[in-house]
Write a protein that holds these residues in place. Structure first.
Motif, short mmCIF file in Angstrom:
data_model
loop_
_atom_site.label_atom_id
_atom_site.label_comp_id
_atom_site.label_asym_id
_atom_site.label_seq_id
_atom_site.Cartn_x
_atom_site.Cartn_y
_atom_site.Cartn_z
N THR A 16 0.81 -1.23 0.00
CA THR A 16 0.00 0.00 0.00
C THR A 16 0.84 1.27 0.00
O THR A 16 0.29 2.37 0.11
N CYS A 17 2.16 1.15 -0.12
CA CYS A 17 3.02 2.34 -0.05
C CYS A 17 3.88 2.44 -1.30
O CYS A 17 4.54 1.47 -1.68
N THR A 18 3.95 3.62 -1.90
CA THR A 18 4.87 3.83 -3.01
C THR A 18 6.29 3.93 -2.47
O THR A 18 6.49 4.30 -1.30
N PRO A 19 7.29 3.62 -3.28
CA PRO A 19 8.67 3.66 -2.77
C PRO A 19 9.11 5.05 -2.33
O PRO A 19 9.84 5.19 -1.34
N GLU A 20 8.67 6.08 -3.04
CA GLU A 20 9.05 7.45 -2.65
C GLU A 20 8.46 7.80 -1.28
O GLU A 20 9.13 8.39 -0.43
N LEU A 21 7.19 7.42 -1.07
CA LEU A 21 6.56 7.67 0.23
C LEU A 21 7.27 6.90 1.33
O LEU A 21 7.52 7.44 2.42
N CYS A 22 7.61 5.65 1.07
CA CYS A 22 8.36 4.85 2.05
C CYS A 22 9.67 5.53 2.43
O CYS A 22 10.03 5.60 3.61
N ALA A 23 10.38 6.01 1.42
CA ALA A 23 11.67 6.66 1.66
C ALA A 23 11.48 7.94 2.48
O ALA A 23 12.25 8.22 3.41
N ASP A 24 10.45 8.72 2.16
CA ASP A 24 10.18 9.96 2.90
C ASP A 24 9.86 9.66 4.37
O ASP A 24 10.36 10.32 5.28
N VAL A 25 9.01 8.66 4.59
CA VAL A 25 8.62 8.29 5.95
C VAL A 25 9.82 7.75 6.72
O VAL A 25 10.04 8.08 7.89
N TYR A 26 10.62 6.94 6.05
CA TYR A 26 11.79 6.33 6.67
C TYR A 26 12.80 7.40 7.10
O TYR A 26 13.46 7.26 8.14
N MET A 27 12.92 8.45 6.33
CA MET A 27 13.91 9.50 6.62
C MET A 27 13.42 10.51 7.66
O MET A 27 14.22 11.23 8.25
N ASP A 28 12.12 10.59 7.87
CA ASP A 28 11.54 11.63 8.74
C ASP A 28 11.60 11.18 10.20
O ASP A 28 10.71 10.47 10.69
N LEU A 29 12.63 11.61 10.90
CA LEU A 29 12.83 11.17 12.28
C LEU A 29 11.79 11.74 13.23
O LEU A 29 11.37 11.09 14.19
N THR A 30 11.35 12.98 12.99
CA THR A 30 10.34 13.59 13.85
C THR A 30 9.05 12.79 13.78
O THR A 30 8.41 12.52 14.80
N TYR A 31 8.67 12.41 12.58
CA TYR A 31 7.46 11.61 12.40
C TYR A 31 7.62 10.23 13.03
O TYR A 31 6.68 9.68 13.61
N ARG A 32 8.82 9.68 12.93
CA ARG A 32 9.03 8.33 13.48
C ARG A 32 8.74 8.28 14.97
O ARG A 32 8.25 7.28 15.49
N LYS A 33 9.03 9.37 15.67
CA LYS A 33 8.76 9.41 17.10
C LYS A 33 7.26 9.31 17.39
O LYS A 33 6.86 8.94 18.48
N HIS A 34 6.44 9.63 16.38
CA HIS A 34 4.98 9.54 16.54
C HIS A 34 4.48 8.11 16.37
O HIS A 34 3.52 7.70 17.03
N TRP A 35 5.11 7.36 15.46
CA TRP A 35 4.54 6.04 15.14
C TRP A 35 5.35 4.84 15.63
O TRP A 35 4.84 3.74 15.70
#
Length: 206
Positions: free
Chosen positions: A58-77
């Motif tokens: 359900t995830c495009t590779p570009e979206l996966c890469a963006d989410v993977y790189m976003d450390l601030t967001y990672r602290k949320h999930w």
């Protein structure tokens, strides 16, 4: 201070999407959710290195890469991330990541065009010399590496390759190693898909 990653390392990562390199003792460890996890025993440390092949439907590779790189967001999930931040060091960015262990590493993302194919590759490796001091009472992982390669599966999802090794030092019980690979990786992929689906609404709220 030299750059930590070479062009060849990026090439080696994405090539595994086409031709998995499993000679030399790699064994199929487990298969779940359409993901195959292989492992290789390291005699020197008594630990295993892992390779993961699969997809995120359900995830495009570009979206996966963006989410993977976003450390601030990672602290949320990512409920396992106790502390996570970036710190500049000699013109490069070091990342401090604390779970039950603490990691300090460098990473680099490249969005590649390989004969018309778009491939996203992210490499990470522990760095002994950074501006992130050791926290007492939390074991520092001195030997850590990870590579991720992402490409479209042609149907709105992503083909994924991941290579992973860390050596916390000391004796790690086998049950913990097995749990991490068999439960941790599928759990992470499930969380990652959920994080991708919620990313646009998170960005709008920032």
């Amino acid at each position: 201070m030299s750059l930590p990653f070479t062009d060849e390392e990026f090439q080696d990562a994405w090539k595994e999407l086409d031709e998995p390199q499993l000679e030399g003792g790699w064994e199929l460890f487990t298969e779940t959710m359409g993901v195959k996890i292989y492992r290789l025993y390291d005699k020197e440390t008594g630990l295993y290195e892992y390779k993961v092949f699969g997809g995120l439907t359900t995830c495009t590779p570009e979206l996966c890469a963006d989410v993977y790189m976003d450390l601030t967001y990672r602290k949320h999930w990512d409920s396992y991330a106790k502390e996570l931040y970036e710190k500049d060091f000699n013109g490069q960015t070091a990342i401090y990541w604390e779970l039950k262990l603490q990691y300090v590493y460098m990473r680099e993302r490249r969005d590649l065009d390989v004969d018309g194919r778009k491939i996203w590759v992210i490499l990470a490796r522990s760095s002994p010399e950074t501006a992130c001091g050791e926290k007492s009472g939390v074991l520092r992982v001195k030997d850590y590496k990870q590579s991720v390669a992402l490409e479209s599966d042609g149907a709105g999802g992503s083909r994924v390759f991941m290579n992973y090794f860390d050596n916390p030092g000391g004796m790690i019980p086998n049950w913990l190693v097995n749990w991490a690979a068999k439960t941790g990786v599928p759990g992470f992929l499930t969380d990652m898909q959920k994080a991708c689906s919620n990313y646009s609404s998170y960005c709008q709220k920032k």
